[in-house]
Design a protein around this motif. Structure first.
Motif, PDB file in Angstrom:
ATOM      1  N   GLY A   1      -5.944 -11.392   5.574  1.00  0.00           N
ATOM      2  CA  GLY A   1      -4.671 -11.776   5.134  1.00  0.00           C
ATOM      3  C   GLY A   1      -4.062 -11.301   3.724  1.00  0.00           C
ATOM      4  O   GLY A   1      -3.528 -11.745   3.167  1.00  0.00           O
ATOM      5  N   GLN A   2      -4.903  -9.939   3.582  1.00  0.00           N
ATOM      6  CA  GLN A   2      -4.612  -9.261   2.362  1.00  0.00           C
ATOM      7  C   GLN A   2      -3.572  -8.124   2.416  1.00  0.00           C
ATOM      8  O   GLN A   2      -3.736  -7.435   3.516  1.00  0.00           O
ATOM      9  CB  GLN A   2      -5.897  -8.948   1.531  1.00  0.00           C
ATOM     10  N   ALA A   3      -2.842  -7.672   1.273  1.00  0.00           N
ATOM     11  CA  ALA A   3      -1.980  -6.633   1.482  1.00  0.00           C
ATOM     12  C   ALA A   3      -2.767  -5.625   0.284  1.00  0.00           C
ATOM     13  O   ALA A   3      -3.652  -6.046  -0.577  1.00  0.00           O
ATOM     14  CB  ALA A   3      -0.612  -6.752   0.794  1.00  0.00           C
ATOM     15  N   PRO A   4      -2.317  -4.457   0.217  1.00  0.00           N
ATOM     16  CA  PRO A   4      -2.949  -3.328  -0.830  1.00  0.00           C
ATOM     17  C   PRO A   4      -2.813  -3.953  -2.444  1.00  0.00           C
ATOM     18  O   PRO A   4      -3.714  -3.285  -3.197  1.00  0.00           O
ATOM     19  CB  PRO A   4      -2.227  -2.173  -0.519  1.00  0.00           C
ATOM     20  N   ASN A   5      -1.916  -4.673  -2.489  1.00  0.00           N
ATOM     21  CA  ASN A   5      -1.840  -4.921  -4.123  1.00  0.00           C
ATOM     22  C   ASN A   5      -2.507  -6.184  -4.472  1.00  0.00           C
ATOM     23  O   ASN A   5      -2.536  -6.739  -5.558  1.00  0.00           O
ATOM     24  CB  ASN A   5      -0.327  -5.110  -4.575  1.00  0.00           C
ATOM     25  N   ASP A   6      -3.424  -6.840  -3.486  1.00  0.00           N
ATOM     26  CA  ASP A   6      -3.942  -8.331  -3.674  1.00  0.00           C
ATOM     27  C   ASP A   6      -5.053  -7.854  -4.685  1.00  0.00           C
ATOM     28  O   ASP A   6      -5.929  -7.052  -4.190  1.00  0.00           O
ATOM     29  CB  ASP A   6      -4.074  -9.184  -2.163  1.00  0.00           C
ATOM     30  N   ASP A   7      -5.736  -9.085  -5.049  1.00  0.00           N
ATOM     31  CA  ASP A   7      -6.948  -9.011  -5.921  1.00  0.00           C
ATOM     32  C   ASP A   7      -7.988  -8.874  -4.799  1.00  0.00           C
ATOM     33  O   ASP A   7      -7.991  -9.520  -3.465  1.00  0.00           O
ATOM     34  CB  ASP A   7      -7.211 -10.238  -6.749  1.00  0.00           C
TER      35      ASP A   7
END
Length: 456
Positions: A65-71
């Motif tokens: 559930g993460q995008a490239p800008n997530d921590d």
């Protein structure tokens, strides 16, 4: 929910591992498909790993559930479930849980299962789980096709064939010896119902331990097969004309204080005579209530639904469950109560299942059945494969999903799924499985070309 050790406890574990020759620690979690992912650190850095030093770009992994800008998410190894790799003893394998900002990351399916187990604990229950592991030992040919490596393994009904079993003894022996050395207590193993297929049955344990073991077993089977120059696959249906790989879930609840099996009941006290308590029937009713949605996680691939057929390209019935029903020792139901009673078996689970995700949803469904005092009705005792459509409808027996597409639809339509998984993990599963279905459905197969190209 994610247990941490004190520094002194970590040091003691570290020294014990060193004394056994361990040089590296592998913290491993699974993606949404149940595929292990992880990093390795030198044992001198176990303290750092145990406190979440290993960070992962979630966007590089399926279903987190993460995008490239997530921590980045962190991985915290479970130091109570360490396995030293028997074939690579310099490495200690450790199942792990993900965290984000120091909190449990609920899109990690092992973390999810631990959360549902806490719900069960609040009701006074623990869960025991046994998974029957079926696997094909095959040869991969130069053209990519799969074949049976043993030329003598060619009986039309090869189940329990001792000759074919002995022909593959080297691999089987490595598997069983290792499992017993690890304390799993293998109590039975055999040549299964398809050519090149084997089954390993080891003692049930608490649900989390069994899911860890099943994940490790798949990795181990592939490694030992590689040593033989072969391929071990848990793919649900590698051959259209042979039975497929199940991973039947054998489930029961126990009293969290005494450890007593709460599904056990004398046959004389069970109106159905199956040796199952009222609590067990309520649990089954919850499984059946959400049977179509659960099918998506028990049987999570396009290929799974080529196993879940009554006969298909087989000369005889497949044994695979296609009905959302339960009964006694009747393998045409999706849920059965084995002869000994005291547990229930979900038979639509296959070798592609993510055990943590499937177990979390199955347990949550069973707990709902208990809370709501649900009744599964009378057990089905006949050969359901032979029912006519009118007979099936009169009995109120529903089909389970017949394709991954139908299973995704059922999963998406059941509000219970979001209650258990949360919005994000539910959406991730649907997204990946819809993409898998679309990719399969739009691909042009060899069968289509051979059937249609000369006709039109």
């Amino acid at each position: 929910m994610i247990e941490t050790k004190t520094d002194s406890e970590i040091t003691a574990i570290q020294e014990e591992l060193k004394s056994k020759g361990v040089k590296y620690c592998m913290g491993t979690y699974v993606d949404i498909h149940g595929i292990p992912k992880g990093k390795i650190v030198p044992i001198a850095h176990l303290h750092h790993m145990a406190h979440g030093s290993e960070l992962y770009t979630g966007y590089a992994l399926d279903g987190l559930g993460q995008a490239p800008n997530d921590d980045e998410i962190a991985s915290v190894p479970d130091l109570d479930h360490i396995i030293q790799l028997p074939w690579q003893p310099e490495i200690a394998w450790m199942p792990a849980d993900n965290t984000l900002y120091g909190e449990p990351y609920m899109l990690n399916t092992r973390v999810l299962l631990k959360s549902v187990l806490e719900d069960a604990k609040a009701m006074g229950f623990g869960m025991n789980l046994g998974i029957e592991a079926e696997v094909f030992l095959l040869k991969k040919e130069a053209d990519g096709s799969l074949s049976i490596p043993d030329p003598d393994d060619k009986l039309k009904k090869p189940c329990y064939d001792t000759r074919a079993f002995l022909s593959n003894f080297s691999w089987v022996d490595k598997m069983v010896t290792t499992m017993n050395d690890l304390g799993w207590d293998v109590y039975s193993f055999d040549h299964e119902d398809a050519n090149g297929q084997f089954e390993f049955d080891f003692k049930y344990a608490d649900a989390l331990t069994t899911c860890d073991r099943f994940t490790f077993l798949k990795m181990m089977a592939k490694e030992y097969a590689k040593q033989e120059g072969l391929l071990a696959t848990f793919m649900p249906k590698p051959f259209s004309n042979r039975t497929g790989n199940g991973a039947h879930f054998n489930m029961s609840l126990y009293d969290i204080n005494s450890g007593k099996n709460l599904f056990e009941c004398p046959r004389s006290d069970d109106p159905n005579g199956l040796g199952l308590s009222k609590l067990g029937y309520q649990f089954i009713a919850g499984i059946l209530k959400h049977g179509p949605a659960l099918c998506a996680v028990f049987a999570p691939t396009v290929n799974s639904y080529k196993r879940l057929v009554r006969q298909g390209d087989m000369p005889y019935f497949t044994w695979a469950p296609v009905f959302n029903s339960f009964g006694s020792n009747n393998r045409t139901n999706s849920v059965r109560v084995p002869m000994a009673g005291g547990r229930c078996e979900s038979r639509n689970a296959d070798g592609a299942t993510n055990p943590y995700l499937a177990c979390a949803l199955a347990l949550a469904a069973g707990l709902q059945g208990i809370r709501e005092n649900l009744d599964p009705g009378k057990p089905q005792e006949g050969n359901l494969y032979e029912l006519t459509e009118s007979e099936r409808e009169a009995l109120g027996i529903q089909f389970l999903p017949r394709t991954l597409f139908e299973a995704i639809e059922a999963f998406a339509a059941d509000p219970f799924v979001e209650e258990v998984l949360g919005k994000e993990l539910r959406a991730e599963f649907i997204r990946y499985k819809q993409a898998e279905w679309n990719e399969y459905h739009t691909a042009v197969s060899k069968w289509e070309i051979e059937r249609y190209s000369h006709l039109f």
